[in-house]
Design a protein around this motif. Structure first.
Motif, PDB file in Angstrom:
ATOM      1  N   ASN A  44       0.762  -1.220  -0.026  1.00  0.00           N
ATOM      2  CA  ASN A  44      -0.110  -0.004   0.091  1.00  0.00           C
ATOM      3  C   ASN A  44       0.932   1.289   0.129  1.00  0.00           C
ATOM      4  O   ASN A  44       1.953   1.435   0.526  1.00  0.00           O
ATOM      5  N   THR A  45       0.358   2.270  -0.699  1.00  0.00           N
ATOM      6  CA  THR A  45       1.138   3.653  -0.604  1.00  0.00           C
ATOM      7  C   THR A  45       0.125   4.663  -0.865  1.00  0.00           C
ATOM      8  O   THR A  45      -1.057   4.252  -1.367  1.00  0.00           O
ATOM      9  N   ASP A  46       0.258   5.802  -0.381  1.00  0.00           N
ATOM     10  CA  ASP A  46      -0.673   6.895  -0.576  1.00  0.00           C
ATOM     11  C   ASP A  46      -0.812   7.202  -2.070  1.00  0.00           C
ATOM     12  O   ASP A  46       0.027   7.687  -2.775  1.00  0.00           O
ATOM     13  N   ALA A  47      -2.143   7.503  -2.447  1.00  0.00           N
ATOM     14  CA  ALA A  47      -2.356   7.588  -3.842  1.00  0.00           C
ATOM     15  C   ALA A  47      -2.219   9.038  -4.165  1.00  0.00           C
ATOM     16  O   ALA A  47      -1.627   9.332  -5.299  1.00  0.00           O
TER      17      ALA A  47
ATOM     18  N   GLY B 173       4.851  16.778 -15.599  1.00  0.00           N
ATOM     19  CA  GLY B 173       3.472  16.945 -16.002  1.00  0.00           C
ATOM     20  C   GLY B 173       2.924  18.013 -15.058  1.00  0.00           C
ATOM     21  O   GLY B 173       3.501  18.490 -14.025  1.00  0.00           O
ATOM     22  N   ASP B 174       1.831  18.386 -15.286  1.00  0.00           N
ATOM     23  CA  ASP B 174       0.930  19.277 -14.559  1.00  0.00           C
ATOM     24  C   ASP B 174       0.049  18.347 -13.645  1.00  0.00           C
ATOM     25  O   ASP B 174      -0.606  17.708 -14.018  1.00  0.00           O
ATOM     26  N   LEU B 175       0.206  18.413 -12.253  1.00  0.00           N
ATOM     27  CA  LEU B 175      -0.447  17.644 -11.469  1.00  0.00           C
ATOM     28  C   LEU B 175      -1.735  18.451 -10.953  1.00  0.00           C
ATOM     29  O   LEU B 175      -1.950  19.705 -10.465  1.00  0.00           O
ATOM     30  N   VAL B 176      -3.055  17.785 -10.898  1.00  0.00           N
ATOM     31  CA  VAL B 176      -4.277  18.261 -10.402  1.00  0.00           C
ATOM     32  C   VAL B 176      -4.905  17.337  -9.619  1.00  0.00           C
ATOM     33  O   VAL B 176      -5.078  16.203  -9.880  1.00  0.00           O
ATOM     34  N   VAL B 177      -4.572  17.790  -8.252  1.00  0.00           N
ATOM     35  CA  VAL B 177      -5.379  16.784  -7.317  1.00  0.00           C
ATOM     36  C   VAL B 177      -6.721  17.299  -7.166  1.00  0.00           C
ATOM     37  O   VAL B 177      -6.966  18.296  -6.553  1.00  0.00           O
ATOM     38  N   LEU B 178      -7.707  16.514  -7.346  1.00  0.00           N
ATOM     39  CA  LEU B 178      -9.268  16.911  -7.055  1.00  0.00           C
ATOM     40  C   LEU B 178      -9.587  16.249  -5.604  1.00  0.00           C
ATOM     41  O   LEU B 178      -9.110  15.315  -5.301  1.00  0.00           O
ATOM     42  N   THR B 179     -10.233  17.183  -4.951  1.00  0.00           N
ATOM     43  CA  THR B 179     -10.818  16.704  -3.885  1.00  0.00           C
ATOM     44  C   THR B 179     -12.345  17.407  -3.439  1.00  0.00           C
ATOM     45  O   THR B 179     -12.737  17.963  -4.266  1.00  0.00           O
ATOM     46  N   ASP B 180     -12.882  17.072  -2.458  1.00  0.00           N
ATOM     47  CA  ASP B 180     -14.203  17.540  -2.144  1.00  0.00           C
ATOM     48  C   ASP B 180     -14.269  18.607  -1.470  1.00  0.00           C
ATOM     49  O   ASP B 180     -15.416  19.071  -1.130  1.00  0.00           O
ATOM     50  N   VAL B 181     -13.107  19.415  -1.437  1.00  0.00           N
ATOM     51  CA  VAL B 181     -13.491  20.834  -0.914  1.00  0.00           C
ATOM     52  C   VAL B 181     -12.993  21.776  -2.124  1.00  0.00           C
ATOM     53  O   VAL B 181     -12.158  21.418  -2.993  1.00  0.00           O
ATOM     54  N   PRO B 182     -12.827  23.150  -2.242  1.00  0.00           N
ATOM     55  CA  PRO B 182     -12.764  23.758  -3.399  1.00  0.00           C
ATOM     56  C   PRO B 182     -11.177  23.931  -3.244  1.00  0.00           C
ATOM     57  O   PRO B 182     -10.754  24.442  -4.590  1.00  0.00           O
ATOM     58  N   GLY B 183     -10.273  23.621  -2.409  1.00  0.00           N
ATOM     59  CA  GLY B 183      -9.080  24.009  -2.456  1.00  0.00           C
ATOM     60  C   GLY B 183      -8.382  24.044  -1.083  1.00  0.00           C
ATOM     61  O   GLY B 183      -9.203  23.557  -0.131  1.00  0.00           O
ATOM     62  N   VAL B 184      -7.171  24.493  -0.831  1.00  0.00           N
ATOM     63  CA  VAL B 184      -6.994  24.948   0.665  1.00  0.00           C
ATOM     64  C   VAL B 184      -7.450  26.349   1.029  1.00  0.00           C
ATOM     65  O   VAL B 184      -7.290  27.159   0.275  1.00  0.00           O
ATOM     66  N   LEU B 185      -8.178  26.212   2.282  1.00  0.00           N
ATOM     67  CA  LEU B 185      -8.661  27.324   2.827  1.00  0.00           C
ATOM     68  C   LEU B 185      -7.921  27.940   3.846  1.00  0.00           C
ATOM     69  O   LEU B 185      -7.374  27.354   4.621  1.00  0.00           O
ATOM     70  N   ALA B 186      -7.703  29.329   3.442  1.00  0.00           N
ATOM     71  CA  ALA B 186      -6.977  30.038   4.586  1.00  0.00           C
ATOM     72  C   ALA B 186      -7.535  30.039   5.969  1.00  0.00           C
ATOM     73  O   ALA B 186      -7.099  29.659   7.138  1.00  0.00           O
ATOM     74  N   ASP B 187      -8.965  29.996   5.857  1.00  0.00           N
ATOM     75  CA  ASP B 187      -9.918  29.938   6.916  1.00  0.00           C
ATOM     76  C   ASP B 187     -10.730  28.581   6.679  1.00  0.00           C
ATOM     77  O   ASP B 187     -11.604  28.648   5.805  1.00  0.00           O
ATOM     78  N   VAL B 188     -10.420  27.631   7.631  1.00  0.00           N
ATOM     79  CA  VAL B 188     -11.038  26.228   7.124  1.00  0.00           C
ATOM     80  C   VAL B 188     -12.822  26.322   7.191  1.00  0.00           C
ATOM     81  O   VAL B 188     -13.414  25.549   6.467  1.00  0.00           O
ATOM     82  N   ASP B 189     -13.229  27.540   7.946  1.00  0.00           N
ATOM     83  CA  ASP B 189     -14.721  27.730   8.002  1.00  0.00           C
ATOM     84  C   ASP B 189     -15.259  28.633   6.998  1.00  0.00           C
ATOM     85  O   ASP B 189     -16.441  28.970   6.872  1.00  0.00           O
TER      86      ASP B 189
ATOM     87  N   MET C  22      -5.952  17.255   4.419  1.00  0.00           N
ATOM     88  CA  MET C  22      -5.358  18.436   3.399  1.00  0.00           C
ATOM     89  C   MET C  22      -3.947  18.459   3.441  1.00  0.00           C
ATOM     90  O   MET C  22      -3.245  18.884   2.443  1.00  0.00           O
ATOM     91  N   SER C  23      -3.369  18.308   4.478  1.00  0.00           N
ATOM     92  CA  SER C  23      -1.774  18.650   4.747  1.00  0.00           C
ATOM     93  C   SER C  23      -1.170  17.748   3.936  1.00  0.00           C
ATOM     94  O   SER C  23      -0.039  17.672   3.216  1.00  0.00           O
ATOM     95  N   ARG C  24      -1.588  16.363   3.787  1.00  0.00           N
ATOM     96  CA  ARG C  24      -1.053  15.313   3.021  1.00  0.00           C
ATOM     97  C   ARG C  24      -1.178  15.671   1.637  1.00  0.00           C
ATOM     98  O   ARG C  24      -0.367  15.422   0.786  1.00  0.00           O
ATOM     99  N   LYS C  25      -2.136  16.240   0.953  1.00  0.00           N
ATOM    100  CA  LYS C  25      -2.343  16.803  -0.127  1.00  0.00           C
ATOM    101  C   LYS C  25      -1.123  17.784  -0.598  1.00  0.00           C
ATOM    102  O   LYS C  25      -0.948  17.770  -1.515  1.00  0.00           O
ATOM    103  N   VAL C  26      -0.963  18.809   0.352  1.00  0.00           N
ATOM    104  CA  VAL C  26       0.016  19.917   0.186  1.00  0.00           C
ATOM    105  C   VAL C  26       1.230  18.991   0.123  1.00  0.00           C
ATOM    106  O   VAL C  26       2.034  19.584  -0.638  1.00  0.00           O
ATOM    107  N   MET C  27       1.649  18.071   1.079  1.00  0.00           N
ATOM    108  CA  MET C  27       2.650  17.536   0.834  1.00  0.00           C
ATOM    109  C   MET C  27       3.158  16.937  -0.305  1.00  0.00           C
ATOM    110  O   MET C  27       4.179  16.685  -0.819  1.00  0.00           O
ATOM    111  N   ALA C  28       2.239  15.990  -0.724  1.00  0.00           N
ATOM    112  CA  ALA C  28       2.167  15.437  -2.227  1.00  0.00           C
ATOM    113  C   ALA C  28       2.297  16.496  -3.416  1.00  0.00           C
ATOM    114  O   ALA C  28       3.306  16.319  -3.872  1.00  0.00           O
ATOM    115  N   ALA C  29       1.713  17.683  -3.128  1.00  0.00           N
ATOM    116  CA  ALA C  29       1.895  18.560  -4.304  1.00  0.00           C
ATOM    117  C   ALA C  29       3.391  19.187  -4.151  1.00  0.00           C
ATOM    118  O   ALA C  29       3.902  19.407  -5.261  1.00  0.00           O
TER     119      ALA C  29
END
Ligand code: ZN
Ligand code: ZN
Lengths: 54, 264, 264, 54
Positions: free
Chosen positions: C169-172, C185-201, C227-234
């Motif tokens: 197993n490894t992180d997708a 290439g250009d990496l696009v990570v799709l997620t269920d939020v609009p992106g990284v929020l400066a204010d999570v609320d 989300m921190s894992r996604k930023v790490m991946a990016a």
């Protein structure tokens, strides 16, 4: 009772006829599929090749 | 030379002999495509999920699997998922650069969907709809050739992609036959018996070679049950362009090489 | 132009928008590699099998999955089996000639096995052995390029092939990052939020662009949890050669094209 | 009691020590892994990176 859609003759049905069942017309010999049971609707039963999977 | 080897999917019926034999064939410059099934493993997983495989009988007395939507999903889990991954890893460990493919990948195996079957239930003839099975009409040999030319060994399994855009079940022996035909290759179908027996109780009565109509008659008359499907697959392979077709035992040290040696 | 898109594995978090967007990008001449995960579907299947996913906590408080041999088997069933087949069929129906691959196929994703982890259990520090996970160190970009050049769209998922010859197993997200790096290439990570929020609320507080060390500081400070894992991946993608890296919402009509438009 | 394999000092153990457990040597501070419990065998605890999967 229902009507054969091929020859128009009456086709006798047993009481517990089920959807999907294939009935032979006693008059013309056609194979008829029971599409619905209430009321009974018949259509010509499709010829089907067998294609089993793994 | 291109060899298409049909093996069982589960490791139990697919001893390491076959995998290391693939490795030595590839090492020697032969292009190999591995095709596998594994329906008993599907039944095991259905059971572990608390579900039951469904087998139906046709009016002519043939028994076959009815593959509903959920069973199809479990098929994809077990064949392209568990078994294909396991075989690819096994081949990679033998030094073979294996690439797993199911029939949906690149439209590798396509053809007509057969969603309705005639069955015999409680003595009544019925039509059952919703079956997920199909008949292979086309093999994307370009994809296989691209992979073979770049040094890869495709490991192919079902499902196939039906003409209505749905992944459906199809017989893996016949999938191997279709691939062998499309590649004009030599088909070797490995099984757990030494081959087709003239006398089913006598393991020494293997029919070695069929090269005339009368010997083919003997072969088809002798093949019973699951073996008759393998003979049918071998026949299809030859009709569709395969060079040779052999049904042989998996339980020898070099099952594929031995089958090819006896054929050529 | 080559785009590597990371999508969820389950259809629920991967609306058809993403698939038809892949189709229009491919149609327009962009080479696309799709990478997907799907660990929640693995948990669902484990549960259906009467088993339980195991999550462990490290001494530093991070929670992660412990993947034993059986869980790894179920992983192969669900990711390269069920979800990958489903996505390939979905793309084929959009006219994309998709080919599914896991990290074991052609040694696509290889690297070190990490079989032992430090965990905190009942307040005790322990070493747990037998974990099936690893870190990707190498991407076989030749295989991807061969497929892309012949008009195919690779659909890649985990497991990877560890250096001890075992599928692990490894992180997708990080797998997608490794692929984007290898293909420049250009990496696009799709997620269920609009992106990284400066204010999570505040969903309108998306951090649009990071192009300097201070804005990167803001980004990593704002990214929490998954989300921190996604930023790490990016970050890994960019360090390894990706041209751009974007984290964006999957829930728009053309999620990949929109992310690329905003990036370039 | 067991002996620290790094500095040789005695390391005290609680009663329900388990295989895999990490014990800190009170003398030199080394992290020691309990390899076996009967009798207790210690080895230097490996440094491990975390690599979680999907
Ligand atoms: Zn009639
Ligand atoms: Zn010490």
């Amino acid at each position: 009772m229902a009507e054969c859609i091929e020859c128009g003759a009456s086709v006798s049905l047993h009481d517990d006829v089920e959807a999907g069942e294939i009935i032979d017309c006693g008059t013309c010999g056609s194979e008829l599929e029971v599409i619905e049971t209430d009321p009974v609707t018949l259509d010509t039963a499709p010829e089907l090749e067998e294609d089993w999977g793994e | 030379m291109t060899v298409v080897v049909k093996i069982g999917g589960a490791r139990a019926v697919d001893p390491d002999g076959a995998l290391s034999d693939v490795a030595s064939l590839v090492e020697g410059g032969t292009q190999v495509v591995v095709v596998h099934g594994g329906s008993t493993a599907v039944d095991d997983t259905l059971e572990a999920l608390g579900e039951s495989p469904e087998y139906v009988e046709t009016p002519s007395g043939v028994v076959g699997r009815f593959t509903d939507e959920r069973t199809m999903e479990v098929f994809s889990m077990v064949l392209p998922g568990q078994l294909n991954t396991d075989l690819v890893v096994g081949l990679q460990n033998e030094g073979v650069d294996a690439v797993g493919l199911s029939g949906v990948d690149g439209g590798l195996l396509t053809g007509a969907r057969k969603s309705a079957v005639r069955v015999l239930e409680d003595g009544k003839k019925k039509i059952r709809r919703g079956d997920h099975s199909g008949r292979i009409e086309n093999v994307n040999s370009d994809l296989l050739e691209t992979l073979l030319e770049t040094g890869h060994t495709p490991v192919v399994t079902v499902p196939m992609l039906a003409d209505d855009g749905v992944a459906v079940n199809t017989d893996a022996d016949r999938a191997a036959a279709a691939v062998a035909g499309a590649l004009s290759g030599d088909l070797v179908v490995l099984t757990d018996v030494p081959g087709v027996l003239a006398d089913v109780d006598d393991e020494s009565s293997v029919i070695d070679r069929v090269d005339s109509p009368p010997t083919y008659e003997t072969l088809t008359a002798a093949a019973e049950g699951f073996m008759s499907r393998k003979v049918m697959a071998a026949t299809e392979a030859l009709e569709n362009g395969a060079t040779t077709a052999t049904i042989a035992s998996a339980n020898t040290e070099r099952p594929i090489s031995e089958a090819l040696d006896e054929t050529n």
